[in-house]
Scaffold this active site. Structure first.
Site, mmCIF file in Angstrom:
data_model
loop_
_atom_site.group_PDB
_atom_site.id
_atom_site.type_symbol
_atom_site.label_atom_id
_atom_site.label_comp_id
_atom_site.label_asym_id
_atom_site.label_seq_id
_atom_site.Cartn_x
_atom_site.Cartn_y
_atom_site.Cartn_z
ATOM 1 N N LYS A 65 71.927 28.478 -0.477
ATOM 2 C CA LYS A 65 73.152 28.878 0.215
ATOM 3 C C LYS A 65 73.109 28.631 1.718
ATOM 4 C CE LYS A 65 76.259 29.858 -1.538
ATOM 5 N NZ LYS A 65 77.356 29.498 -2.504
HETATM 6 N N1 PMP Z 1 71.712 30.669 -7.845
HETATM 7 C C1 PMP Z 1 71.603 31.642 -6.936
HETATM 8 C C2 PMP Z 1 70.359 32.470 -6.922
HETATM 9 C C3 PMP Z 1 72.641 31.882 -6.042
HETATM 10 O O1 PMP Z 1 72.551 32.875 -5.131
HETATM 11 C C4 PMP Z 1 73.813 31.106 -6.134
HETATM 12 C C5 PMP Z 1 74.961 31.377 -5.202
HETATM 13 N N2 PMP Z 1 75.604 32.594 -5.533
HETATM 14 C C6 PMP Z 1 73.889 30.106 -7.111
HETATM 15 C C7 PMP Z 1 72.809 29.906 -7.939
HETATM 16 C C8 PMP Z 1 75.111 29.274 -7.325
HETATM 17 O O2 PMP Z 1 75.436 28.442 -6.252
HETATM 18 P P1 PMP Z 1 76.933 28.064 -5.963
HETATM 19 O O3 PMP Z 1 77.583 29.240 -5.283
HETATM 20 O O4 PMP Z 1 76.854 26.875 -5.073
HETATM 21 O O5 PMP Z 1 77.620 27.760 -7.260
#
Ligand code: PMP
Length: 297
Positions: free
Chosen positions: A43
């Site tokens: 992130k």
């Molecule tokens: N895995 C984790 C541990 C995350 O914190 C996030 C973001 N919430 C994601 C996957 C998914 O990423 P995205 O928001 O880009 O879909």
């Protein structure tokens, strides 16, 4: 080489072949190790793109940035807000891990907690209320709508994956939270080779896997669009134990401790590897490490 700021370390994460975790006779599993970002997760990339865009447009204007997040976006924004001298309010469900909460506080963010059973949707609702009651005081980067979120992955994560593999891989597996990673990487890799299968990993309604979420839930992410994904590996309740087993397997075989969503991504990557067979390659994007969830693993 001496880097001139901690936040300039965002991106350019390593990729590693999981020789021992890859099933016999299966396609190579290549892991993109996103906890090598300075804030400890994927992130950092989206937070940097969203924040830079807001600073360049001059819309922050002394306001407090408010964001609803299950944790990693909050930590990324807290790191960046500390560096750029910005004020930040994070709203997150009370189920957030103690480590994440402590990190947010140490990085100087204010935190408001919402009821655990309401999940991320509850945090989003409170954020919307605060935004509509005091629009003059608060500004939201709105990761569930902000086009800079997928664009961060189009310009960085996706491009890095193509470069690191010399463009030679057959499937890409990503977790779906806001869907920024999935949509941005899919746009980039499909531009490179339409034949690459993009597999999204998301929990079914009611199944809890920290970091990823059911994309059609209340307060749905507007970034998610099924047209970017060739397949979705929907996680059932039974899969939660399988994810835990995968986390243990990759920890003991590779010495690599991954977080929950990465465990889910590796479960799907293993299934894809068995289907694709030897001589092919599957890239698995691993969002954060297991050190962030020691109390829950
Ligand atoms: N895995 C984790 C541990 C995350 O914190 C996030 C973001 N919430 C994601 C996957 C998914 O990423 P995205 O928001 O880009 O879909």
């Amino acid at each position: 080489m001496i880097h001139q700021s901690y936040v300039s370390l965002i991106g350019n994460t390593p990729m590693v072949r999981l020789r021992r975790f890859t099933p016999q006779g299966g396609a190579d599993i290549l892991a993109k190790v996103e906890w090598f970002n300075p804030g400890g997760s994927i992130k950092d990339r989206a937070a940097l793109y969203m924040l830079r865009d807001a600073m360049e447009k001059g819309v922050l204007d002394g306001k407090v940035i408010v964001e609803a997040t299950s944790g990693n976006t909050g930590i990324a924004l807290a790191m960046l807000s500390a560096y750029y001298g910005l004020k930040l309010l994070i709203i997150t469900p009370e189920t957030v891990s103690r480590e994440k909460l402590k990190a947010l506080e140490l990085l100087g963010a204010s935190v408001m907690l919402t009821a655990g059973e309401e999940g991320t949707a509850g945090a989003i609702r409170l954020k919307n209320r605060i935004m509509s009651e005091s629009p003059e005081r608060y500004i939201s980067l709105d990761q569930f709508r902000n086009p800079m979120n997928p664009l961060a992955h189009y310009y960085t994560t996706g491009a890095e994956i193509i470069r690191q593999t010399n463009g030679k891989f057959n499937a890409l597996v990503v977790g779906i939270g806001t869907a920024g990673t999935g949509v941005g990487c899919a746009m980039r890799v499909k531009e490179h080779d339409r034949g690459i299968t993009v597999i999204g990993v998301a929990p079914k309604k009611g199944v809890v896997v920290p970091g990823i979420r059911y994309p059609y839930d209340e307060e749905a992410t507007e970034i998610y669009d099924e047209k970017y994904f060739d397949e979705i590996r929907w996680l059932e309740k039974d899969d939660v134990e399988r994810i835990r087993d995968v986390i243990k397997e990759v920890a003991t075989k590779e010495g690599m401790l991954v977080g929950w969503s990465s465990g889910a991504v590796l479960l799907a990557a293993k299934e894809a590897s068995i289907k694709l067979k030897e001589g092919k390659a599957v890239v698995a994007v691993l969002a954060d490490s297991g050190y962030r969830y020691l109390d829950e693993l």
